[in-house]
Design an enzyme around this catalytic site. Structure first.
Site, PDB file in Angstrom:
ATOM      1  N   GLU A   1      -5.518  13.861   8.532  1.00 20.35           N
ATOM      2  CA  GLU A   1      -6.411  13.444   7.445  1.00 20.35           C
ATOM      3  C   GLU A   1      -7.788  13.189   8.047  1.00 20.35           C
ATOM      4  OE1 GLU A   1      -6.613  10.125   3.882  1.00 20.35           O
ATOM      5  OE2 GLU A   1      -5.877   9.525   5.834  1.00 20.35           O
TER       6      GLU A   1
ATOM      7  N   ASP B   1      -2.063  10.049   9.478  1.00 22.07           N
ATOM      8  CA  ASP B   1      -2.813   9.239   8.523  1.00 22.07           C
ATOM      9  C   ASP B   1      -4.108   8.746   9.168  1.00 22.07           C
ATOM     10  OD1 ASP B   1      -2.817   7.696   5.972  1.00 22.07           O
ATOM     11  OD2 ASP B   1      -2.792   5.985   7.319  1.00 22.07           O
TER      12      ASP B   1
ATOM     13  N   HIS C   1      -3.013   1.422  11.548  1.00 23.03           N
ATOM     14  CA  HIS C   1      -2.778   0.000  11.324  1.00 23.03           C
ATOM     15  C   HIS C   1      -1.289  -0.204  11.118  1.00 23.03           C
ATOM     16  CE1 HIS C   1      -3.835   2.022   7.439  1.00 23.03           C
ATOM     17  NE2 HIS C   1      -2.573   1.699   7.262  1.00 23.03           N
TER      18      HIS C   1
ATOM     19  N   GLU D   1     -11.702   7.157  16.535  1.00 21.70           N
ATOM     20  CA  GLU D   1     -12.767   6.195  16.813  1.00 21.70           C
ATOM     21  C   GLU D   1     -12.223   5.010  17.618  1.00 21.70           C
ATOM     22  OE1 GLU D   1     -15.187   5.853  13.367  1.00 21.70           O
ATOM     23  OE2 GLU D   1     -15.978   3.951  14.140  1.00 21.70           O
TER      24      GLU D   1
ATOM     25  N   ASP E   1       0.857  -1.184   0.000  1.00 21.36           N
ATOM     26  CA  ASP E   1       0.000   0.000   0.000  1.00 21.36           C
ATOM     27  C   ASP E   1       0.901   1.244   0.000  1.00 21.36           C
ATOM     28  OD1 ASP E   1      -1.993   1.871   0.243  1.00 21.36           O
ATOM     29  OD2 ASP E   1      -2.447   1.444   2.350  1.00 21.36           O
TER      30      ASP E   1
HETATM   31  C1  BGC Z   1      -3.591   7.187   2.609  1.00 18.89           C
HETATM   32  C2  BGC Z   1      -3.815   6.086   1.628  1.00 18.89           C
HETATM   33  C3  BGC Z   1      -3.630   4.747   2.314  1.00 18.89           C
HETATM   34  C4  BGC Z   1      -4.509   4.677   3.546  1.00 18.89           C
HETATM   35  C5  BGC Z   1      -4.177   3.502   4.385  1.00 18.89           C
HETATM   36  C6  BGC Z   1      -4.642   6.995   3.650  1.00 18.89           C
HETATM   37  O1  BGC Z   1      -4.648   8.014   4.513  1.00 18.89           O
HETATM   38  O2  BGC Z   1      -3.737   8.455   2.037  1.00 18.89           O
HETATM   39  O3  BGC Z   1      -3.001   6.222   0.511  1.00 18.89           O
HETATM   40  O4  BGC Z   1      -3.990   3.715   1.465  1.00 18.89           O
HETATM   41  O5  BGC Z   1      -4.361   5.810   4.333  1.00 18.89           O
HETATM   42  O6  BGC Z   1      -3.044   3.761   5.150  1.00 18.89           O
END
Ligand code: BGC
Length: 539
Positions: free
Chosen positions: A238, A198, A103, A205, A60
């Site tokens: 985010e 992120d 995660h 939550e 990812d």
């Molecule tokens: C990122 C993604 C990522 C996801 C999982 C998001 O905030 O922008 O690109 O797949 O988090 O970590």
């Protein structure tokens, strides 16, 4: 470094995999980024947001971290991070890195220990169940059927909001929070100016054990932790939630420093699609005002799909019809997997206008690598990968990104059609003073000089022409920014008494000095004008 640097800043987002390959192995690396920091500074940016470079199996794009304290060998080593930070400091660039703690990768040692032994202290680092509970929707509904996956070794299901190779951390466990503190302390000590948090809304939550309202303590805790160690450190979160919840993420200015504003971003695109500024203006007036020690962050496109979930179904369809008419241009039933330039058919005037619009908004603008030259996408790549192609530096082999054999590249640069690196690249645009690169650079540098935007109060101005976005930013002095979203020339009238003596600071072309009462200002199709009150210019 000043603690409030972020108020008047422009952040440049860099994907280390795709920016510049220094060692010629086909993958971008940290030395490559360091080598090109002069370019970023030259553009006028004052900070970079560096995407994940941690050890990772890379399923990812590095958001699947297997060790938060190590650099993945593909990018170099810790000494390369130090070198990058030193060069950035020398150039006056702040560096924000990713804090990916919603995660981990399934390969993380914590998860390996956790699955092996029910009684291991690591077991509680993650979320387990004997029966899956399908009340939670996966984030990637077209890819994963459920957020629970059975783990043979563990003898239980583990939860993963994102991919099944990304098990969710249990943020209500104090030991996990201690681990995160170790991670933050480590990178802060090396000299970063903060973190992009992120998936911040999901963190909250989980910290509240399923109830967001009870999880905000985590942000307060992080904010205290970082600012006690480095007063200038920011948390850029985010937060793709409804805007009425934004205030909770800001708190009293003691939670997030910068909030990635998806609400304004979605309405920005609705405004572009309609060539009508009102959806954007309305979104700004409807969002909460950030507290004194916080601010919004704005951008046009990021590395993910353009997620349009903050619009109504009809509005979303309208934007889709305008910018992603072909179903192949869409992803996850909610977004668009395209870059801005192809959405606007490569029209440089319209693209420059779109950038002027971003830089007129209140908040801290973020520009992603390649936007400044209008890079395209590669729809033959799956899902979000379409917008993740190498930076186009020149028309030399591999777009000047890497000297490896093309077959060895992590991703091949775009080499077909109007967005091919053969014609569209940094070098070619450096030679033209009317290029998108030249215009965007001018905007960024001017914007940094307009402290009213970062430090003052923003207020939309009614100019009576729907296609024109008009906003004033007031601090000790005043800036008026006008952007015409349509391709027809218009003339607007300014009735505000204190805006009678304006001079242009930056515009898409030479305009006659504004005069008359009320003040009349002409704007060409897709034109923009940034003006300041006369007596304040040299006063
Ligand atoms: C990122 C993604 C990522 C996801 C999982 C998001 O905030 O922008 O690109 O797949 O988090 O970590």
């Amino acid at each position: 470094m000043r603690p409030f640097w972020y108020r008047n800043a422009v952040i440049y987002q860099i994907d280390p995999t795709l920016f510049r390959d220094h060692d010629g192995d086909g993958c971008g690396d940290l030395r490559g980024v360091t080598e090109r920091l002069d370019y970023v500074r030259g553009l006028g940016a004052t900070a970079i947001w560096l995407m994940p470079f941690y050890r990772s199996p890379f399923e990812d794009a590095g958001y699947d971290v297997s060790d938060h304290l190590q650099v993945d060998p593909r990018f170099g080593d810790l000494a390369d991070v130090v070198n990058l930070l030193e060069k950035a400091e020398e150039l006056g660039l702040h560096v924000i890195i990713e804090l990916v703690v919603q995660h981990t990768s399934i390969e993380h040692r914590w998860f390996q220990e956790a699955r092996r032994d029910r009684h291991s202290p690591f077991r509680d680092y993650y979320l387990w169940a004997d029966e899956p509970d399908d009340s939670i929707e996966p984030i990637f509904p077209t890819i994963e059927d459920s957020v629970w996956t059975w783990d043979e070794e563990a003898g239980q299901y583990y939860r993963h909001l994102f991919y099944k190779h990304e098990p969710d951390l249990n943020l209500a466990n104090p030991r996990v929070v201690e681990e995160i503190e170790r991670i933050m302390a480590f990178w802060l000590r090396l000299g970063v100016s903060g973190f992009r948090v992120d998936a911040a809304s999901h963190l909250i939550e989980q910290a509240g054990e399923g109830d967001s309202a009870k999880g905000y303590w985590l942000l307060e805790h992080f904010r205290d932790f970082v600012s006690l160690r480095r007063p200038e450190a920011v948390l850029l979160g985010e937060v793709d939630v409804e805007p009425e919840h934004y205030a909770d993420y800001f708190g009293d200015g003691d939670r997030l420093t910068l909030l990635l504003n998806f609400w304004a971003n979605n309405h920005y695109f609705l405004a572009l699609a309609r060539s009508d500024a009102s959806p954007l203006t309305r979104s700004l007036t409807e969002q909460p005002t950030p507290p004194r020690r916080a601010q919004y962050a704005t951008w046009i496109r990021n590395h993910d799909e353009l997620d349009l979930e903050r619009l109504t179904e009809e509005e979303r369809e309208e934007v889709m019809q305008a910018f992603a008419p072909d179903p192949d241009m869409r992803a996850y039933n909610r977004g668009i997997r395209r870059r801005l330039a192809p959405m606007l058919e490569g029209d440089e005037h319209r693209l420059a206008m779109a950038h002027a619009l971003l830089f007129s908004l209140p908040g801290t603008p973020i520009i992603r690598y390649g936007e400044e030259i209008g890079m395209g996408e590669d729809l033959s790549r799956p899902e979000r990968l379409a917008v993740r192609t190498p930076m186009q530096w020149s028309n030399e082999v591999n777009a000047g990104f890497s000297c490896a054999e093309t077959a060895r590249l992590v991703v091949e640069p775009i080499d077909e059609g109007p967005f091919s690196y053969r014609t569209l690249n940094v070098y070619a645009q450096t030679l033209r003073d009317d290029s998108l690169l030249a215009k965007t650079g001018n905007m960024i540098r001017s914007r940094i000089g307009l402290r009213e935007i970062g430090e003052g109060k923003a207020c939309p101005v009614d100019v009576g022409v729907p296609s024109v976005f008009a906003i004033r930013h007031d601090a000790d002095s005043t800036v008026l920014m006008l952007v015409n979203l349509a391709d027809e020339e218009v003339t607007v009238e300014i009735h505000d008494k204190d805006l009678e003596q304006l001079v242009d600071i930056l515009a898409d072309s030479d305009y006659e000095q504004p005069e008359g009462h009320p003040l009349r200002l002409r704007l060409s199709g897709y034109g923009y004008r940034w003006l300041r009150c006369k007596q304040q210019l040299f006063g």
